[in-house]
Design a protein around this motif. Structure first.
Motif, PDB file in Angstrom:
ATOM      1  N   ARG A   1       0.809  -1.210   0.000  1.00  0.00           N
ATOM      2  CA  ARG A   1       0.000   0.000   0.000  1.00  0.00           C
ATOM      3  C   ARG A   1       0.844   1.262   0.000  1.00  0.00           C
ATOM      4  N   THR A   2       0.460   2.197  -0.825  1.00  0.00           N
ATOM      5  CA  THR A   2       1.014   3.544  -0.788  1.00  0.00           C
ATOM      6  C   THR A   2      -0.095   4.490  -0.348  1.00  0.00           C
ATOM      7  N   PHE A   3       0.169   5.271   0.690  1.00  0.00           N
ATOM      8  CA  PHE A   3      -0.828   6.238   1.155  1.00  0.00           C
ATOM      9  C   PHE A   3      -0.202   7.622   1.162  1.00  0.00           C
ATOM     10  N   TYR A   4      -0.971   8.607   0.623  1.00  0.00           N
ATOM     11  CA  TYR A   4      -0.479   9.975   0.522  1.00  0.00           C
ATOM     12  C   TYR A   4      -1.131  10.865   1.572  1.00  0.00           C
TER      13      TYR A   4
ATOM     14  N   ARG B   1       3.326   7.400   2.811  1.00  0.00           N
ATOM     15  CA  ARG B   1       3.695   6.222   3.592  1.00  0.00           C
ATOM     16  C   ARG B   1       3.705   5.006   2.674  1.00  0.00           C
ATOM     17  N   LYS B   2       4.775   4.231   2.775  1.00  0.00           N
ATOM     18  CA  LYS B   2       4.911   2.979   2.043  1.00  0.00           C
ATOM     19  C   LYS B   2       5.444   1.949   3.030  1.00  0.00           C
ATOM     20  N   GLY B   3       4.582   1.011   3.425  1.00  0.00           N
ATOM     21  CA  GLY B   3       4.989   0.043   4.419  1.00  0.00           C
ATOM     22  C   GLY B   3       5.298   0.716   5.743  1.00  0.00           C
ATOM     23  N   LYS B   4       6.485   0.466   6.275  1.00  0.00           N
ATOM     24  CA  LYS B   4       6.868   1.039   7.568  1.00  0.00           C
ATOM     25  C   LYS B   4       7.443   2.442   7.440  1.00  0.00           C
ATOM     26  N   TRP B   5       7.692   2.882   6.196  1.00  0.00           N
ATOM     27  CA  TRP B   5       8.369   4.159   5.986  1.00  0.00           C
ATOM     28  C   TRP B   5       7.383   5.292   5.711  1.00  0.00           C
ATOM     29  N   LYS B   6       7.648   6.421   6.340  1.00  0.00           N
ATOM     30  CA  LYS B   6       6.858   7.635   6.082  1.00  0.00           C
ATOM     31  C   LYS B   6       7.802   8.790   5.796  1.00  0.00           C
ATOM     32  N   LEU B   7       7.547   9.470   4.686  1.00  0.00           N
ATOM     33  CA  LEU B   7       8.344  10.628   4.287  1.00  0.00           C
ATOM     34  C   LEU B   7       7.465  11.872   4.311  1.00  0.00           C
ATOM     35  N   LEU B   8       7.959  12.934   4.932  1.00  0.00           N
ATOM     36  CA  LEU B   8       7.326  14.247   4.862  1.00  0.00           C
ATOM     37  C   LEU B   8       8.248  15.179   4.098  1.00  0.00           C
ATOM     38  N   VAL B   9       7.680  15.920   3.149  1.00  0.00           N
ATOM     39  CA  VAL B   9       8.487  16.821   2.322  1.00  0.00           C
ATOM     40  C   VAL B   9       8.419  18.227   2.886  1.00  0.00           C
TER      41      VAL B   9
END
Length: 475
Positions: free
Chosen positions: A352-355, A366-374
């Motif tokens: 799953r990819t969630f924006y 968020r992709k799996g356990k990783w979350k990126l904030l820009v």
């Protein structure tokens, strides 16, 4: 853009067994307003008692990584359409976060109505104008697939006006009676439609402020007025569940309890708690959009199970369609995915990819356990809907973000440790996903290639069917 998870064939078999029953399942969605992640007992509230919702969790499932949107109107649009709000056709110019949703959009109510369901909405709408007085009657729930509507146009910031179908029946309603009245109407609808499949969308005005509570619940909670309001909602959840049992519908009804976004931090004691999450309503940190989710359907949803899989309000339309034997629109992009296998207890891993959108601004992925904030950009400080953003969130989160932030959200649920520098390859991978979303869905005023058009008037056709938008033209 989304991928279905492994074990799909097993899921098909499971859903086929569910649909083999004599009657199609019923659906009830209880959608609270500004309820925080920790504001019910089964999600850890230390002071608010919610025995009926807790029992739902004991007899059904909790999803601990369930996402809505960060603010009221967009969250309702996402739930009803299965899409990120910025993708949707709007009956306005797109400059405000709360959409006047165009009639060309297809809602879950329309999908279910086409599948033979009676459909009813009871409570807050917020998709015809974010106002109790300045809203577009042409964008009412009855124009978006709901047979029965007992509703209020927007939030209860100062007053609440009530409409039945398309007629204003009450101005300045007593807010202390809203939770009861919405539930009364939903129960009456169930009584009248017990012999056919039905969809109940019960969208409470509270615990959004102004808070108000009926006399029997006043002063009963250890959490003050806010707790009183939540405990009253829990009482009415119990009433609705009892009605389903009384009508013999308990085993054939999916009941969902969740919230539209995180707690309203600026309301202090009149607002809720997102603990242990960081942030609050309007924020791209977890506390803004990660909300409690409980689903109960005896014999279908396993009892006492907890899932950490990433699911969201955008999944409700395709999942309900699957369970009801309905059809998901094929003439447009739908962002949600069918998660019925997860609801039925399958342990298949979801790819799953969630924006994360904050208002109309794309803030992360968020992709799996990783979350990126820009980082925020200079333009953000000029966008009207974001100007007051720093005031809406806790002090620690008020600075405009100037660097990339990466979190292992499974190990660091509170987003305390930015590990971007230690994982440059993960940052690059997730930044590519952000750029894909910008092109596909959009970001702020820049709408993506698969975003539907904006417009000044509702889309109508002579037979009252929803117009289909193809390359910006009405068909």
């Amino acid at each position: 853009m989304q991928k279905h998870f492994a074990g799909f064939v097993l899921g098909v078999s499971l859903v086929a067994n569910v649909l083999a029953a004599d009657k199609k399942p019923n659906f009830v969605v209880i959608f609270t307003d500004d309820l925080g992640y920790q504001d019910i007992g089964c999600f850890g509230s230390p002071k608010i008692k919610t025995p009926n919702i807790d029992k739902m969790a004991e007899e059904g499932m909790k999803f601990t990584s369930f996402y809505a949107q960060t603010v009221c109107g967009p969250s309702r649009a996402a739930l009803l359409t299965g899409c990120y709000p910025l993708r949707l056709a709007r009956n306005d110019n797109g400059s405000i976060p709360h959409p006047k949703m165009a009639l060309s959009e297809v809602t879950v109510a329309e999908v279910l109505k086409d599948a033979g369901y009676a459909t009813g909405v009871f409570g807050k709408w917020d998709l015809a104008g974010h106002s109790q007085t300045q809203f577009n009657y042409d964008l009412a729930p009855t124009k978006q697939g709901f047979d029965t509507a007992f509703w209020t146009p927007g939030s209860n910031d100062s007053i609440v006006n009530i409409l039945r179908q398309d007629e204003m029946i009450e101005s300045g309603a007593n807010m202390a009676q809203l939770s009861r009245r919405y539930t009364d109407e939903a129960i009456s609808f169930i009584d009248m439609n017990a012999d056919q499949p039905f969809f109940v969308y019960l969208a409470h005005s509270m615990p959004h402020t102004k808070l108000a509570v009926a006399p029997p619940f006043k002063g009963k909670s250890e959490r003050g007025l806010y707790g009183d309001v939540v405990e009253e909602i829990d009482f009415h959840v119990g009433r609705l569940l009892e009605k389903l049992k009384e009508k013999g519908l308990d085993d054939n009804t999916y009941v969902i309890f969740t919230s539209d976004n995180g707690p309203w931090w600026v309301k202090k004691e009149d607002g809720g708690s997102a603990a242990p999450l960081r942030g609050a309503k309007c924020s791209a940190y977890e506390g803004g959009s990660r909300v409690p989710f409980v689903i109960r359907a005896p014999g279908k949803v396993p009892a006492g199970k907890v899932s950490e899989q990433v699911t969201a309000t955008i999944d409700i339309l395709p999942t309900f369609a699957r369970l009801a034997g309905g059809e998901v629109p094929t003439d447009r992009v739908i962002d949600g995915i069918d998660v019925s296998e997860l609801w039925h207890g399958e342990d298949s891993e979801l790819d799953r990819t969630f924006y994360y959108y904050s208002h109309t601004r794309l803030r992360g992925v968020r992709k799996g356990k990783w979350k990126l904030l820009v980082p925020h950009i200079e333009e953000d400080k000029k966008i009207a809907s974001l100007k007051n953003w720093p005031k809406m969130v806790p002090p620690a989160d008020r600075g405009w973000q100037t660097e990339v932030e990466l979190y292992n959200i499974e190990k660091d649920i509170s987003e305390e440790h930015n590990i971007a520098n230690e994982n440059p390859e993960i940052v690059v991978e997730l930044q590519k996903l952000v750029e894909q979303a910008r092109k596909d869905i959009g970001d702020s005023a820049k709408r993506g290639v698969n975003a539907r058009p904006l417009g000044d008037e509702p889309y109508k056709t002579p037979d009252n069917k929803h117009a289909v938008q193809i390359k910006g033209k009405k068909k």
